[in-house]
Design a protein around this motif. Structure first.
Motif, mmCIF file in Angstrom:
data_model
loop_
_atom_site.group_PDB
_atom_site.id
_atom_site.type_symbol
_atom_site.label_atom_id
_atom_site.label_comp_id
_atom_site.label_asym_id
_atom_site.label_seq_id
_atom_site.Cartn_x
_atom_site.Cartn_y
_atom_site.Cartn_z
ATOM 1 N N LEU A 250 8.021 -0.737 -9.448
ATOM 2 C CA LEU A 250 6.744 -1.433 -9.329
ATOM 3 C C LEU A 250 6.539 -1.774 -7.858
ATOM 4 N N VAL B 41 4.069 -4.090 -5.458
ATOM 5 C CA VAL B 41 3.055 -5.148 -5.408
ATOM 6 C C VAL B 41 3.155 -5.842 -4.056
ATOM 7 N N LEU C 18 1.539 -7.833 -12.481
ATOM 8 C CA LEU C 18 2.196 -6.648 -13.033
ATOM 9 C C LEU C 18 3.677 -6.888 -13.300
ATOM 10 N N GLN D 138 3.769 -8.558 -16.605
ATOM 11 C CA GLN D 138 3.432 -7.604 -17.676
ATOM 12 C C GLN D 138 4.627 -6.730 -18.034
ATOM 13 N N GLY E 242 -3.570 -8.901 -10.109
ATOM 14 C CA GLY E 242 -3.218 -7.722 -10.892
ATOM 15 C C GLY E 242 -3.192 -6.436 -10.098
ATOM 16 N N LYS F 180 2.468 1.082 -10.603
ATOM 17 C CA LYS F 180 3.599 1.184 -11.520
ATOM 18 C C LYS F 180 4.213 2.571 -11.444
#
Length: 166
Positions: free
Chosen positions: A45, A47, A53, A56, A129, A133
Motif C-alpha cells: 500500500l 499512501v 486505505l 480498510q 482515502g 493498493k
C-alpha cells in the motif's frame, strides 16, 4: 520461520543475496507489538499522511499476510494507530511494516502482532482515502512487490520473491 532467524536465512541463502533476490531492508525501523518475529506474504500500500486505505486493508481477513505500507517516510503524523492494529490482530494479520509513523504505542505493544515503523507521533493522519493498493513500493533501500515474502525478527527485515526454507 519462528525457529529460524533472519541471520540464519542470510547465511543459508548467500546465492540469493548475490543475485539480489533476497534483500534486507536498511535498519531504520523500531519494533512494536508483542510479536517480534513474524513472516508472511506481502500486501503493499502506498499512501501519504492518510490512513483510510490502511484501515480498510486491516478490516479484511489477514490470513497470515504482512501489510507493507509506504507512507513516504513522513514524520509529520501517524498513519497507523491502536484501533486498526487491534483489528489486524483479530483478523489474523501476521504483521505490519510502516515507512512512516504510528501512534497509540502502549496499545500496539499489547497486541499479539508484529509492527515495524520509523517512529511514533501523536498527530493523526488525514482521512481523504488517497493512495495506491498492490503496487511496488521502494523504501529502506529496497523495492518491495505485492506477493513477495517478508521475514522479520529482532535482527532485521528480509524480502524474498518466494517463501524460503532453511
Amino acid at each position: 520461520m519462528a525457529l529460524v532467524t533472519t541471520a540464519e536465512v542470510c547465511d543459508a541463502n548467500s546465492q540469493l543475496i548475490i543475485s539480489g533476490e533476497l534483500r534486507a531492508l536498511q535498519p531504520i525501523f523500531q519494533i512494536y507489538g508483542r510479536r517480534p518475529v513474524f513472516s508472511g506474504p506481502i500486501v503493499t500500500l502506498k499512501v501519504f499522511e492518510d490512513n483510510v486505505l490502511v484501515r480498510q486493508f486491516l478490516e479484511e481477513k489477514g490470513n497470515g499476510r504482512v501489510l507493507v505500507v509506504d507512507g513516504g517516510g513522513s514524520l509529520r503524523c501517524a498513519i497507523l494507530g491502536g484501533n486498526p492494529v487491534v483489528q489486524a490482530q483479530n483478523n489474523g494479520w501476521a504483521g505490519i511494516v510502516v515507512n512512516g509513523c504510528i501512534r497509540d504505542v502502549d496499545e500496539i505493544n499489547g497486541c499479539d502482532i508484529g509492527v515495524r515503523a520509523l517512529a511514533s507521533h501523536p498527530m493523526k493522519a488525514n482521512k481523504k482515502g488517497m493512495g495506491e493498493k498492490n503496487v511496488p513500493v521502494t523504501f529502506a533501500g529496497t523495492r518491495i512487490c505485492d506477493g513477495e515474502w517478508l521475514y522479520a525478527d529482532t535482527d532485521g527485515i528480509l524480502i524474498s520473491p518466494t517463501e524460503l526454507s532453511v
